[in-house]
Design a protein around this motif. Structure first.
Motif, mmCIF file in Angstrom:
data_model
loop_
_atom_site.group_PDB
_atom_site.id
_atom_site.type_symbol
_atom_site.label_atom_id
_atom_site.label_comp_id
_atom_site.label_asym_id
_atom_site.label_seq_id
_atom_site.Cartn_x
_atom_site.Cartn_y
_atom_site.Cartn_z
ATOM 1 N N SER A 9 0.843 -1.161 0.000
ATOM 2 C CA SER A 9 0.000 0.000 0.000
ATOM 3 C C SER A 9 0.877 1.207 0.000
ATOM 4 O O SER A 9 2.045 1.131 0.353
ATOM 5 C CB SER A 9 -0.909 0.007 1.215
ATOM 6 N N PRO A 10 0.269 2.382 -0.421
ATOM 7 C CA PRO A 10 1.108 3.551 -0.481
ATOM 8 C C PRO A 10 1.751 3.740 0.875
ATOM 9 O O PRO A 10 1.119 4.166 1.755
ATOM 10 C CB PRO A 10 0.208 4.661 -0.904
ATOM 11 N N THR A 11 2.863 2.875 1.381
ATOM 12 C CA THR A 11 3.942 3.084 2.314
ATOM 13 C C THR A 11 5.302 2.480 1.814
ATOM 14 O O THR A 11 5.616 2.026 1.583
ATOM 15 C CB THR A 11 3.721 2.481 3.591
ATOM 16 N N LEU A 271 10.736 0.531 13.361
ATOM 17 C CA LEU A 271 11.266 0.697 12.006
ATOM 18 C C LEU A 271 10.529 1.782 11.240
ATOM 19 O O LEU A 271 11.150 2.633 10.593
ATOM 20 C CB LEU A 271 11.186 -0.627 11.246
ATOM 21 N N MET A 272 9.202 1.762 11.303
ATOM 22 C CA MET A 272 8.422 2.760 10.570
ATOM 23 C C MET A 272 8.724 4.163 11.071
ATOM 24 O O MET A 272 8.769 5.124 10.302
ATOM 25 C CB MET A 272 6.929 2.454 10.684
ATOM 26 N N GLY A 273 8.936 4.272 12.380
ATOM 27 C CA GLY A 273 9.265 5.579 12.938
ATOM 28 C C GLY A 273 10.605 6.095 12.444
ATOM 29 O O GLY A 273 10.752 7.268 12.092
ATOM 30 N N ARG A 274 11.608 5.212 12.403
ATOM 31 C CA ARG A 274 12.933 5.631 11.957
ATOM 32 C C ARG A 274 12.943 5.932 10.466
ATOM 33 O O ARG A 274 13.509 6.941 10.024
ATOM 34 C CB ARG A 274 13.956 4.546 12.265
ATOM 35 N N LEU A 275 12.318 5.068 9.689
ATOM 36 C CA LEU A 275 12.329 5.261 8.241
ATOM 37 C C LEU A 275 11.433 6.419 7.820
ATOM 38 O O LEU A 275 11.608 6.985 6.737
ATOM 39 C CB LEU A 275 11.880 3.976 7.541
ATOM 40 N N GLY A 276 10.467 6.767 8.667
ATOM 41 C CA GLY A 276 9.582 7.882 8.333
ATOM 42 C C GLY A 276 10.299 9.208 8.242
ATOM 43 O O GLY A 276 9.764 10.168 7.688
ATOM 44 N N GLU A 281 8.967 7.405 0.258
ATOM 45 C CA GLU A 281 7.719 6.869 0.790
ATOM 46 C C GLU A 281 7.959 5.481 1.382
ATOM 47 O O GLU A 281 8.702 4.674 0.840
ATOM 48 C CB GLU A 281 6.655 6.790 -0.307
ATOM 49 N N VAL A 282 7.318 5.210 2.524
ATOM 50 C CA VAL A 282 7.499 3.945 3.236
ATOM 51 C C VAL A 282 6.192 3.171 3.218
ATOM 52 O O VAL A 282 5.122 3.723 3.458
ATOM 53 C CB VAL A 282 7.944 4.180 4.696
ATOM 54 N N THR A 283 6.286 1.860 2.923
ATOM 55 C CA THR A 283 5.123 0.990 2.797
ATOM 56 C C THR A 283 5.314 -0.241 3.671
ATOM 57 O O THR A 283 6.416 -0.787 3.747
ATOM 58 C CB THR A 283 4.942 0.556 1.328
#
Length: 517
Positions: A9-11, A271-276, A281-283
């Protein structure tokens, strides 16, 4: 910029190898064709490396295509209305001009609403041209109905209009189709992704992508390097998530796919927090139960249509308008200021030994490294290409003329070349030197959201500049203030805001005599 849906999905190992790769190194590796180089490239590595900015420019082409179509259809309609009118077009009865106007509006509206500017890979050229013929015929029938209702232009004139319009559009769209096909062959419209997590979810994604060949998986990153393999389905493992944050491959990446099991909630959130913090764009990857769902999700990821033209205010439309503003205003400014720039260059040469221009590697869109041009304001022997020492009051490195150029920001004028080439914009976050330090610490490491400012092209002026945050950054507080204003601009950007910033830039900068620039 993160999200989660069905499947999508768009991440060389470790950060040392990661840090050694840059765009030229990657291109050289692709061209050498050495056996070990081929293994490191993996099955998806493209032969021609195009960064995200270059591929984005190709995706914006749909807007240019449509603008040219509008101009051609309008010109043909005006000519046909003039030819069918018994008098001058300005004095012609409405009944004679209305059928052509209604037909043109209907034709252009149908081209847009039926998405003929998306150019999906699944649609053949024959089907595209057949749709074009059907739309033109429908518009011609509507024009005939208007002519009969108003007792206006003759049917023969409308038939001529339809024939000429269809021939013109056929010629134009054959060119558009060939351009899009060439971009597909070069990889300009193929999404590049990297995967975080050497898991079974990553294997599923890569195997499916290998079958489809419409997504490039450039590499895998995994925090458990001791247990992870050298490759996942032939795609190399390039390091851990820490290496990804500063990897030279990032400017070429459209999307980061996190392939960690969503049930490991704490790890996923971390992970999502760091890569954000990255501009990419992160999915989150979720493995669906049915193969059909997997194919649908991959199709969405690989959707390489050009800019959507559905009427909503989307990022592509906004970027297109911004680029038009850069080309028109930037081009006019460059031509008008060219004699003055030549005079400044001569004065710089006469003021102190060395070249008239100074170039420096700075971060651009999506952390791409670009070469930014300025008039030289420092002594040539003291030039600081990495901004390891930031400018202060009474800096002994600055020349006499350099102080004048810096205080008036005239030293920035050569960056109009960067604007015209598409590396920069007239308005945006100011580009910082690669490796720039605040004190003894690299500025990018002082603020977690620093990379957010790279989600848009850097600018010659910007929201931060007119709000008092310009010039050197001497403390962590200065960096946080700059990043806060830059991120605020990225979220609010519009053509009207850009025009306002350009309008107030000169009086704001010249009115601030205390600023160190």
């Amino acid at each position: 910029m993160t999200s989660t849906a069905a499947l999508l999905s768009p991440t060389e190992r470790g950060p040392d190898v990661a840090a050694s790769l840059d765009a030229r190194g990657l291109q050289d590796m692709a061209e050498q064709g050495m056996a070990d180089g081929a293994a490191k490239r993996g099955p998806f590595r493209p032969e021609v490396w195009l960064n995200a900015r270059q591929r984005h420019a190709a995706r914006l082409a749909a807007h240019y295509f449509r603008a040219i179509d509008v101009a051609v259809v309008s010109a043909v309609s005006l000519l046909c209305a003039w030819a069918a009118s018994p008098t001058d077009l300005a004095q012609a009865p409405v009944a004679h001009a209305a059928p052509f106007a209604v037909g043109a509006v209907a034709l252009l509206g149908l081209l847009r609403s039926l998405n003929l500017y998306s150019f999906p890979a699944a649609r053949s050229a024959v089907l595209h041209l057949a749709a074009l013929a059907g739309i033109t015929s429908a518009a011609a029938l509507l024009a005939v109905a208007v002519a009969l209702t108003l007792d206006g232009a003759g049917i023969s004139s409308i038939v001529v209009w339809a024939g000429v319009t269809m021939a013109a559009l056929y010629g134009l769209h054959l060119v558009w189709l060939e351009k899009v096909a060439a971009w597909r062959r070069s990889g300009a419209l193929t999404p590049n992704v990297v995967v975080v997590g050497a898991t079974r979810h990553a294997e599923t994604l890569i195997r499916a992508a290998l079958k489809r060949r419409d997504v490039n998986v450039l590499g895998v990153f995994d925090d458990r390097l001791a247990r992870s393999p050298d490759t996942v389905e032939g795609v190399p493992v390039l390091g851990d998530s820490e290496a990804l944050l500063s990897h030279r491959i990032l400017p070429f990446v459209d999307r980061i796919v996190v392939a960690i099991d969503p049930k490991a909630e704490a790890r996923v959130r971390h992970l999502m927090g760091r890569l954000g913090a990255l501009p990419n764009e992160v999915t989150l990857l979720v493995d669906p139960a049915r193969a059909g769902d997997r194919e649908d999700a991959l199709r969405k990821l690989a959707d390489s249509r050009l800019a959507p033209l559905d009427g909503r205010k989307d990022d592509d439309r906004r970027a297109f308008h911004k680029r038009l503003l850069d080309l028109t205003v930037g081009g006019a400014a460059f031509l008008a200021l060219l004699p003055g720039m030549a005079l400044i260059a001569l004065m710089v040469k006469l003021d102190s030994p060395g070249p008239a221009l100074f170039r420096q590697r700075r971060h651009g869109f999506n952390q791409e490294e670009i070469v930014v041009w300025k008039f030289r304001t420092m002594k040539h022997a003291s030039a600081d290409a990495t901004a390891s020492r930031q400018v202060t009051h009474d800096d002994d490195r600055i020349t006499r003329l350099g102080r004048v150029l810096r205080s008036t920001s005239l030293d920035e004028l050569p960056q109009l070349l960067n604007v015209l080439t598409g590396e920069m914009s007239l308005v945006g976050p100011r580009p910082h030197a690669v490796g720039m330090k605040t004190g003894q610490i690299e500025s990018a490491r002082l603020v977690a959201d620093y990379a957010h400012r790279h989600r848009i092209k850097p600018g010659m002026t910007g929201w931060a500049a007119i709000k008092g945050s310009r010039g050197p950054l001497h403390s962590a507080q200065d960096v946080r203030r700059r990043v806060q204003l830059d991120v605020e601009y990225v979220e609010r950007q519009s053509v009207w805001l850009d025009l306002w910033i350009m309008l107030v830039t000169v009086p704001v900068l010249l009115g601030d005599r205390a600023a160190v620039r």
